[in-house]
Enzyme design. Structure first.
Site, mmCIF file in Angstrom:
data_model
loop_
_atom_site.group_PDB
_atom_site.id
_atom_site.type_symbol
_atom_site.label_atom_id
_atom_site.label_comp_id
_atom_site.label_asym_id
_atom_site.label_seq_id
_atom_site.Cartn_x
_atom_site.Cartn_y
_atom_site.Cartn_z
ATOM 1 N N ARG A 13 0.821 -1.221 0.000
ATOM 2 C CA ARG A 13 0.000 0.000 0.000
ATOM 3 C C ARG A 13 0.851 1.267 0.000
ATOM 4 N N VAL A 16 6.154 2.778 -3.059
ATOM 5 C CA VAL A 16 6.917 1.851 -3.893
ATOM 6 C C VAL A 16 6.133 0.557 -4.125
ATOM 7 N N GLY A 17 5.601 -0.017 -3.049
ATOM 8 C CA GLY A 17 4.875 -1.283 -3.179
ATOM 9 C C GLY A 17 3.694 -1.167 -4.138
ATOM 10 N N SER A 108 18.295 2.199 -0.060
ATOM 11 C CA SER A 108 18.263 3.609 -0.418
ATOM 12 C C SER A 108 19.685 4.113 -0.629
ATOM 13 N N SER A 109 19.826 5.185 -1.402
ATOM 14 C CA SER A 109 21.165 5.697 -1.723
ATOM 15 C C SER A 109 21.892 6.237 -0.484
ATOM 16 N N CYS A 110 21.164 6.408 0.641
ATOM 17 C CA CYS A 110 21.829 6.915 1.853
ATOM 18 C C CYS A 110 22.725 5.871 2.514
ATOM 19 N N TYR A 137 18.773 4.650 9.786
ATOM 20 C CA TYR A 137 18.111 4.046 8.620
ATOM 21 C C TYR A 137 19.148 3.400 7.697
ATOM 22 N N LYS A 141 19.687 -0.567 6.452
ATOM 23 C CA LYS A 141 19.684 -0.961 5.029
ATOM 24 C C LYS A 141 20.999 -1.638 4.629
ATOM 25 N N LEU A 167 12.917 9.023 -4.343
ATOM 26 C CA LEU A 167 11.782 8.659 -5.193
ATOM 27 C C LEU A 167 10.613 9.610 -4.980
ATOM 28 N N HIS A 180 9.398 13.495 2.368
ATOM 29 C CA HIS A 180 10.602 13.878 1.629
ATOM 30 C C HIS A 180 10.365 15.235 0.970
HETATM 31 N N1 LIG Z 1 10.456 7.194 -0.687
HETATM 32 C C1 LIG Z 1 11.693 7.308 -1.127
HETATM 33 O O1 LIG Z 1 12.165 8.408 -1.528
HETATM 34 C C2 LIG Z 1 12.595 6.104 -1.178
HETATM 35 C C3 LIG Z 1 13.880 6.276 -1.714
HETATM 36 C C4 LIG Z 1 14.727 5.194 -1.769
HETATM 37 C C5 LIG Z 1 14.311 3.959 -1.324
HETATM 38 N N2 LIG Z 1 13.055 3.796 -0.810
HETATM 39 C C6 LIG Z 1 12.712 2.457 -0.300
HETATM 40 O O2 LIG Z 1 11.500 1.945 -0.785
HETATM 41 C C7 LIG Z 1 10.833 1.176 0.213
HETATM 42 C C8 LIG Z 1 9.387 1.646 0.362
HETATM 43 O O3 LIG Z 1 9.357 3.033 0.601
HETATM 44 P P1 LIG Z 1 8.036 3.905 0.349
HETATM 45 O O4 LIG Z 1 8.494 5.257 -0.007
HETATM 46 O O5 LIG Z 1 7.093 3.159 -0.522
HETATM 47 O O6 LIG Z 1 7.450 3.968 1.830
HETATM 48 P P2 LIG Z 1 5.908 4.077 2.304
HETATM 49 O O7 LIG Z 1 5.086 4.727 1.257
HETATM 50 O O8 LIG Z 1 5.968 4.670 3.658
HETATM 51 O O9 LIG Z 1 5.457 2.556 2.415
HETATM 52 C C9 LIG Z 1 6.017 1.718 3.368
HETATM 53 C C10 LIG Z 1 5.162 0.491 3.508
HETATM 54 O O10 LIG Z 1 5.740 -0.335 4.506
HETATM 55 C C11 LIG Z 1 4.719 -0.938 5.231
HETATM 56 N N3 LIG Z 1 5.163 -1.202 6.601
HETATM 57 C C12 LIG Z 1 5.786 -0.349 7.456
HETATM 58 N N4 LIG Z 1 5.962 -0.953 8.659
HETATM 59 C C13 LIG Z 1 5.442 -2.209 8.543
HETATM 60 C C14 LIG Z 1 5.316 -3.295 9.435
HETATM 61 N N5 LIG Z 1 5.769 -3.242 10.696
HETATM 62 N N6 LIG Z 1 4.700 -4.423 8.992
HETATM 63 C C15 LIG Z 1 4.220 -4.496 7.734
HETATM 64 N N7 LIG Z 1 4.317 -3.509 6.836
HETATM 65 C C16 LIG Z 1 4.922 -2.371 7.241
HETATM 66 C C17 LIG Z 1 3.551 0.037 5.263
HETATM 67 O O11 LIG Z 1 2.361 -0.724 5.337
HETATM 68 P P3 LIG Z 1 0.899 -0.122 5.755
HETATM 69 O O12 LIG Z 1 0.630 0.967 4.752
HETATM 70 O O13 LIG Z 1 -0.014 -1.269 5.611
HETATM 71 O O14 LIG Z 1 1.063 0.396 7.156
HETATM 72 C C18 LIG Z 1 3.725 0.775 3.929
HETATM 73 O O15 LIG Z 1 2.856 0.264 2.964
HETATM 74 C C19 LIG Z 1 11.661 1.321 1.493
HETATM 75 O O16 LIG Z 1 12.440 0.183 1.681
HETATM 76 C C20 LIG Z 1 12.566 2.490 1.210
HETATM 77 O O17 LIG Z 1 13.815 2.314 1.790
HETATM 78 C C21 LIG Z 1 12.180 4.832 -0.732
HETATM 79 C C1 LIG Z 2 15.563 8.942 0.236
HETATM 80 C C2 LIG Z 2 15.619 9.408 1.667
HETATM 81 O O1 LIG Z 2 16.210 10.659 1.754
HETATM 82 C C3 LIG Z 2 16.380 11.240 3.040
HETATM 83 O O2 LIG Z 2 17.417 12.152 2.926
HETATM 84 P P1 LIG Z 2 17.302 13.484 2.113
HETATM 85 O O3 LIG Z 2 17.548 13.232 0.663
HETATM 86 O O4 LIG Z 2 18.225 14.449 2.747
HETATM 87 O O5 LIG Z 2 15.777 13.852 2.434
HETATM 88 P P2 LIG Z 2 14.677 14.891 2.074
HETATM 89 O O6 LIG Z 2 13.818 14.979 3.275
HETATM 90 O O7 LIG Z 2 14.012 14.576 0.785
HETATM 91 O O8 LIG Z 2 15.431 16.301 1.925
HETATM 92 C C4 LIG Z 2 16.260 16.609 0.824
HETATM 93 C C5 LIG Z 2 16.772 18.045 0.938
HETATM 94 O O9 LIG Z 2 15.657 18.940 0.745
HETATM 95 C C6 LIG Z 2 15.669 19.945 1.758
HETATM 96 N N1 LIG Z 2 14.323 20.476 1.965
HETATM 97 C C7 LIG Z 2 13.934 21.753 1.701
HETATM 98 N N2 LIG Z 2 12.676 21.942 2.055
HETATM 99 C C8 LIG Z 2 12.206 20.762 2.538
HETATM 100 C C9 LIG Z 2 10.952 20.361 3.064
HETATM 101 O O10 LIG Z 2 9.984 21.125 3.173
HETATM 102 N N3 LIG Z 2 10.839 19.047 3.450
HETATM 103 C C10 LIG Z 2 11.891 18.161 3.343
HETATM 104 N N4 LIG Z 2 11.709 16.887 3.721
HETATM 105 N N5 LIG Z 2 13.122 18.542 2.874
HETATM 106 C C11 LIG Z 2 13.264 19.825 2.477
HETATM 107 C C12 LIG Z 2 16.280 19.216 2.965
HETATM 108 O O11 LIG Z 2 16.771 20.147 3.927
HETATM 109 C C13 LIG Z 2 17.399 18.430 2.289
HETATM 110 O O12 LIG Z 2 18.520 19.239 2.059
HETATM 111 C C14 LIG Z 2 16.896 10.310 4.095
HETATM 112 O O13 LIG Z 2 16.716 10.919 5.363
HETATM 113 C C15 LIG Z 2 16.356 8.959 4.006
HETATM 114 O O14 LIG Z 2 17.163 8.120 4.772
HETATM 115 C C16 LIG Z 2 16.266 8.430 2.600
HETATM 116 O O15 LIG Z 2 17.546 8.072 2.102
#
Ligand SMILES: NC(=O)c1ccc[n+]([C@@H]2O[C@H](COP(=O)([O-])OP(=O)(O)OC[C@H]3O[C@@H](n4cnc5c(N)ncnc54)[C@H](OP(=O)(O)O)[C@@H]3O)[C@@H](O)[C@H]2O)c1
Ligand SMILES: C[C@@H]1O[C@H](OP(=O)(O)OP(=O)(O)OC[C@H]2O[C@@H](n3cnc4c(=O)[nH]c(N)nc43)[C@H](O)[C@@H]2O)[C@@H](O)[C@H](O)[C@@H]1O
Length: 314
Positions: A13, A16-17, A108-110, A137, A141, A167, A180
């Site tokens: 849900r 990404v999923g 994740s790239s972090c 985090y 990972k 993403l 983000h």
């Molecule tokens: N968002 C980004 O920018 C980004 C960037 C790089 C990598 N990723 C990776 O992509 C993956 C998914 O990220 P996302 O952005 O899709 O996050 P998201 O929208 O927050 O979705 C995370 C999902 O994980 C499930 N979840 C969390 N805790 C759980 C638990 N205890 N048991 C079962 N399910 C659980 C949640 O399920 P429910 O909705 O059912 O609670 C939710 O559907 C992560 O591994 C993340 O590291 C994301």
């Molecule tokens: C993909 C994820 O990226 C995350 O790092 P990271 O790119 O800095 O995460 P973001 O929260 O996307 O922030 C990226 C940049 O955007 C700036 N920024 C400016 N305005 C805003 C705002 O209103 N909200 C947010 N959120 N940022 C903002 C923030 O200070 C940072 O330099 C990691 O903490 C996780 O572990 C993961 O790797």
């Protein structure tokens, strides 16, 4: 993979999923399964093992995690480290125990060192200190990447880790405390436009550079990883280009149509200065990002407009 093979998408849900689910459906896979966290808490090792043993999926995509932007990560290091370790340990071990043939672990790239040489190659892993705002985090990972690698090396498992860059896309998190940057900008500019083009306050200095990948492109990479044998344990997934947060802000502002002032709150963290991924390895496998940033942001803004009634007011 056969189109009738059962594929379990953990976190189906989430952003990404749900994208992986759409991409697999579009590719003709008809036997997809998912559970919400309230139906199956993946932090519970016994419940996770029992579920996987019972379902016997042909593949697992691990898109379940505790996820958040820079502030959520930096303020909740304990939960981001512990919950992600628990979720991924349970899923990976349950898959191994049940002999699940394929597993895609998403990180994740972090995971890479804060000062890694740019663009960041996969072999930069564990060559230097991490960015402190998301160390918890990232450590979780990194442990997941090493578990997948060890299962490949010791037990010949066809398991792989994909490391996407930042993403965005449908089903993103628009909560301004935990999101983000990209969804935060969309929401902030949109709400300010509606409020007579009021000033928008963004975090940090605006000078960090970030790489943004549309989640539908990542989902195609996941399908690719399921359908092809992969020679390595770890692949970066990105576009290969990045921009400053200031440039991103101007782009989102123009697309949304906000004409007011942008202010920078430098009491908020910048995070890592740059994290551009080297994507030559995944390109060599035949996958490339297709959705340009401008087009992707337009699509994300349209999705937000259609769904903002379900976004909680703040
Ligand atoms: N968002 C980004 O920018 C980004 C960037 C790089 C990598 N990723 C990776 O992509 C993956 C998914 O990220 P996302 O952005 O899709 O996050 P998201 O929208 O927050 O979705 C995370 C999902 O994980 C499930 N979840 C969390 N805790 C759980 C638990 N205890 N048991 C079962 N399910 C659980 C949640 O399920 P429910 O909705 O059912 O609670 C939710 O559907 C992560 O591994 C993340 O590291 C994301
Ligand atoms: C993909 C994820 O990226 C995350 O790092 P990271 O790119 O800095 O995460 P973001 O929260 O996307 O922030 C990226 C940049 O955007 C700036 N920024 C400016 N305005 C805003 C705002 O209103 N909200 C947010 N959120 N940022 C903002 C923030 O200070 C940072 O330099 C990691 O903490 C996780 O572990 C993961 O790797």
């Amino acid at each position: 993979m056969e189109k009738s093979d059962k594929i379990y998408i953990a976190g189906h849900r989430g952003m990404v999923g749900s994208a992986v689910w759409r991409a697999l459906e579009a590719a003709g896979y008809s036997n997809l399964t998912g559970r919400s966290s309230s139906e199956l808490d993946l932090r519970d090792a016994r419940a996770t093992s029992a579920f996987i043993a019972d379902e016997q999926p042909a593949a697992i995509v691990d898109a379940a995690a505790r996820v958040g932007g820079i502030l959520a990560n930096s303020r909740n290091q304990y939960e981001f480290l512990l919950e992600n370790l628990r979720i991924q340990n349970n899923l990976i071990q349950a898959a191994h125990e049940a002999g699940v043939p394929k597993f895609v672990f998403l990180g994740s790239s972090c995971i890479y060192p804060k000062m890694a040489e740019q663009p960041i190659r996969e072999d930069a892993l564990l060559t230097g200190p991490l960015e402190p705002t998301n160390e918890g985090y990232a450590l979780a990972k990194i442990a997941g990447v090493r578990l997948i690698q060890a299962l490949r090396d010791q037990y010949n498992r066809d398991y792989v880790s994909l490391m996407p860059t930042n993403l965005y896309g449908p089903n993103d998190n628009f909560d301004l405390e935990t999101s983000h940057v990209l969804p935060a900008l969309i929401r902030k500019f949109h709400e300010a436009k509606q409020n007579d083009n009021a000033p928008v306050t963004l975090w940090g200095s605006g000078s960090p550079r970030r790489e943004f990948l549309h989640v539908d492109d990542l989902a195609r990479a996941v399908v690719h990883a399921l359908e092809n044998p992969l020679p390595d344990h770890l692949y970066n997934v990105g576009t290969g280009s990045d921009i400053t947060i200031k440039e991103l802000a101007r782009t989102v502002q123009r697309i949304v149509g906000h004409t007011g002032e942008i202010r920078w709150d430098t009491s908020k963290p910048d995070g890592t200065p740059r994290k551009l991924l080297d994507v030559s390895h995944i390109h060599a496998l035949g996958w490339k990002a297709e959705i340009g940033l401008e087009d992707g942001i337009k699509r994300a803004y349209e999705w937000y407009l259609e769904n903002s009634s379900s976004v909680k007011p703040q």
